[in-house]
Design a protein around this motif. Structure first.
Motif, short mmCIF file in Angstrom:
data_model
loop_
_atom_site.label_atom_id
_atom_site.label_comp_id
_atom_site.label_asym_id
_atom_site.label_seq_id
_atom_site.Cartn_x
_atom_site.Cartn_y
_atom_site.Cartn_z
N LEU A 112 3.19 -0.63 -4.76
CA LEU A 112 2.42 -0.09 -3.63
C LEU A 112 3.21 -0.15 -2.33
O LEU A 112 4.30 -0.71 -2.26
CB LEU A 112 1.12 -0.88 -3.48
N ALA A 113 2.61 0.42 -1.30
CA ALA A 113 3.18 0.37 0.05
C ALA A 113 2.13 -0.14 1.01
O ALA A 113 1.42 -1.11 0.70
CB ALA A 113 3.72 1.75 0.45
N THR A 114 1.95 0.53 2.15
CA THR A 114 1.12 0.00 3.23
C THR A 114 -0.36 -0.07 2.86
O THR A 114 -1.13 -0.78 3.51
CB THR A 114 1.32 0.84 4.51
N GLU A 115 -0.78 0.62 1.81
CA GLU A 115 -2.17 0.50 1.38
C GLU A 115 -2.48 -0.94 0.96
O GLU A 115 -3.65 -1.35 0.94
CB GLU A 115 -2.50 1.47 0.25
N THR A 116 -1.45 -1.71 0.63
CA THR A 116 -1.65 -3.13 0.33
C THR A 116 -2.23 -3.85 1.55
O THR A 116 -3.17 -4.65 1.43
CB THR A 116 -0.31 -3.79 -0.06
N ARG A 139 4.43 -7.48 20.19
CA ARG A 139 3.47 -6.38 20.42
C ARG A 139 3.40 -5.48 19.19
O ARG A 139 2.32 -5.04 18.80
CB ARG A 139 3.89 -5.57 21.65
N LEU A 140 4.55 -5.21 18.58
CA LEU A 140 4.59 -4.36 17.40
C LEU A 140 3.80 -4.98 16.26
O LEU A 140 2.97 -4.32 15.62
CB LEU A 140 6.05 -4.14 17.01
N ASN A 141 4.01 -6.27 16.03
CA ASN A 141 3.36 -6.92 14.90
C ASN A 141 1.90 -7.28 15.14
O ASN A 141 1.19 -7.66 14.21
CB ASN A 141 4.17 -8.14 14.46
N LYS A 142 1.43 -7.16 16.38
CA LYS A 142 0.00 -7.29 16.62
C LYS A 142 -0.76 -6.09 16.05
O LYS A 142 -1.93 -6.20 15.69
CB LYS A 142 -0.27 -7.44 18.13
N VAL A 143 -0.10 -4.96 15.97
CA VAL A 143 -0.71 -3.79 15.34
C VAL A 143 -0.82 -4.01 13.84
O VAL A 143 -1.85 -3.76 13.23
CB VAL A 143 0.10 -2.51 15.65
N ALA A 144 0.26 -4.51 13.24
CA ALA A 144 0.26 -4.86 11.81
C ALA A 144 1.43 -5.80 11.58
O ALA A 144 2.58 -5.43 11.86
CB ALA A 144 0.40 -3.62 10.94
N PRO A 145 1.18 -7.01 11.07
CA PRO A 145 2.24 -8.02 10.94
C PRO A 145 3.09 -7.82 9.69
O PRO A 145 3.26 -8.73 8.87
CB PRO A 145 1.46 -9.33 10.88
N ILE A 146 3.64 -6.63 9.53
CA ILE A 146 4.35 -6.30 8.30
C ILE A 146 5.78 -5.82 8.57
O ILE A 146 6.47 -5.40 7.64
CB ILE A 146 3.60 -5.22 7.49
N ALA A 205 12.28 -1.31 3.37
CA ALA A 205 12.47 0.11 3.63
C ALA A 205 12.40 0.31 5.14
O ALA A 205 11.59 -0.33 5.81
CB ALA A 205 11.38 0.93 2.94
N SER A 206 13.23 1.16 5.66
CA SER A 206 13.26 1.33 7.12
C SER A 206 12.45 2.53 7.55
O SER A 206 12.23 3.48 6.80
CB SER A 206 14.71 1.46 7.61
N VAL A 207 12.00 2.48 8.80
CA VAL A 207 11.18 3.55 9.36
C VAL A 207 11.40 3.59 10.86
O VAL A 207 11.69 2.56 11.49
CB VAL A 207 9.69 3.33 9.02
N SER A 208 11.27 4.76 11.43
CA SER A 208 11.38 4.88 12.89
C SER A 208 10.70 6.16 13.33
O SER A 208 10.26 6.97 12.50
CB SER A 208 12.84 4.86 13.35
N LYS A 239 2.33 3.10 11.72
CA LYS A 239 3.73 2.83 12.03
C LYS A 239 4.10 3.42 13.40
O LYS A 239 4.82 2.79 14.19
CB LYS A 239 4.62 3.36 10.93
N ALA A 240 3.59 4.61 13.68
CA ALA A 240 3.82 5.20 15.00
C ALA A 240 3.16 4.36 16.08
O ALA A 240 3.75 4.08 17.14
CB ALA A 240 3.27 6.63 15.03
N GLU A 241 1.93 3.93 15.81
CA GLU A 241 1.20 3.10 16.77
C GLU A 241 1.94 1.80 17.04
O GLU A 241 2.05 1.34 18.19
CB GLU A 241 -0.20 2.82 16.23
#
Length: 379
Positions: free
Chosen positions: A88-92, A227-234, A120-123, A155-157
């Protein structure tokens, strides 16, 4: 290859007690297994297939993979017990937190656990002519928002949050699909979109009149990453060298998350989790050269937080045996478990209150999301 920050460099030097090449008779697996994964053709399905092939060769087991194009389609077989493991991915994260697709009365917070998950990287890729040098430069620019795709949008958020921005600070351009968001940069309807750096459309963008640029992400700015990880700590900081507009000599700073992750429920026995984790790690040499991303399954990368749910204690037992798991990892894991216990308690309290107030099933998801936000902010 994926270049992580200092902690990964340090971990690479750690000796492993017994990571790769364990004897086949040292692992106890079911003779036949069924896994769920992303659709055929996806990297998640491809990687699951490569790992399955290695395990079948090494241990003589039979493994079949059940593909699905939806988060519910991948989680439902796991929830019902038809499969014990899902790639799985972010649905986890969404399922563990009981949000988005999993905010419905039929779901709620799921007691998921992770065995391993490769980085996996993202931007936010940008059109070069938009002159977006840093994430702060996104202010006022056109940023893609993909309808019905919270995995992309969160991820954008998160990346915008690292620069102190929200959707209110940019021009949100709603598009029907991930592919459309990438095409939007070429067609000049958006200036930035969340992407995986190897997406083929990015090479087309790079050769188009608009050009491709990667905004600078301050990898060592702790406040920005908080701040980034307050949106999602992943997420964690990383340097990427594989993808459009980058190379070993010209890496790009990015956020790393985990895709795919091998996910199960907490109810899985410790021995089953231990043996599955050991089997995947022990067969690493058989699949690591299958494609350019498979080396990222190295246990020194895939067996460490952050991931989208706590690690399973059976997996931790094995990771400790081979010298990968640390006291710092234990602290991270315990903090995630305590947080998810609060989420589950909030769900039960919200259900009780909804019954008292006569909240309908249709109104429940919004009621729950509001209740959840208040309950968690109150500590």
């Amino acid at each position: 290859m994926f270049k992580s920050l200092a902690k990964w460099a340090a971990l690479a030097a750690l000796p492993l007690a017994a990571a790769h090449g364990a004897l086949a008779d040292d692992v106890n697996l079911e003779r036949s297994m069924l896994w769920s994964a992303y659709d055929v053709g996806s990297s998640g399905y491809t990687e699951a297939s490569m790992i399955a092939d290695a395990m079948m060769k090494e241990y003589g087991v039979r493994i079949r993979i059940m593909p699905s194009g939806t988060a519910i389609g991948r989680l439902k077989p796991l929830e019902t017990g038809r499969v014990k493991f899902a790639f799985l991915a972010t649905e986890t994260y969404f399922a563990a937190e009981g949000i988005y697709d999993f905010a419905s009365p039929d779901w709620g917070p799921q007691d998921l656990r992770v065995l391993l998950g490769r980085p996996a990287s993202v931007s936010l890729a940008t059109a070069a002519d938009a002159n977006i040098k840093t994430l702060e430069d996104l202010r006022g620019k056109r940023v893609a928002y993909v309808e019905a795709n919270p995995s992309v949008n969160i991820k954008a958020e998160a990346l915008m949050a690292s620069a102190g921005l929200t959707w209110d600070d940019v021009q949100q351009v709603r598009l029907p699909s991930y592919g459309a968001s990438l095409r939007g940069m070429i067609e000049d309807s958006v200036d930035a979109a969340i992407v995986s750096p190897g997406a083929p459309t990015l090479y087309e963008l790079a050769s188009s009149p608009r050009g491709l640029a990667w905004p600078h992400i301050p990898l060592d700015d702790e406040e920005a990453w908080d701040r980034l990880n307050k949106v999602a700590p992943i997420f964690e900081a990383a340097m990427e060298t594989v993808g459009a507009g980058m190379s070993e000599d010209n890496p790009a700073p990015m956020a790393a998350y985990r895709y795919p992750m091998i996910v199960t429920y907490a109810a899985l026995t410790d021995d089953e989790a231990y043996n599955m984790t050991k089997a995947v790690v022990s067969t690493y040499d058989l699949y690591k050269d299958s494609n350019p991303v498979m080396p990222r399954w190295d246990v020194k990368l895939s067996g460490r937080p952050p991931v989208d749910a706590p690690f399973h204690p059976g997996a931790i037992r094995y990771l400790k045996e081979i010298g990968v798991w640390t006291a710092e990892d234990d602290k991270w894991n315990q903090k995630r478990i305590e947080h998810l216990q609060k989420v589950k308690a909030a769900w039960e309290a919200a259900r009780d209150e909804a019954k008292t107030k006569g909240i309908s099933d249709d109104a429940w998801p919004q009621f729950w999301m509001d209740y959840r936000k208040e309950a968690l902010s109150a500590g």
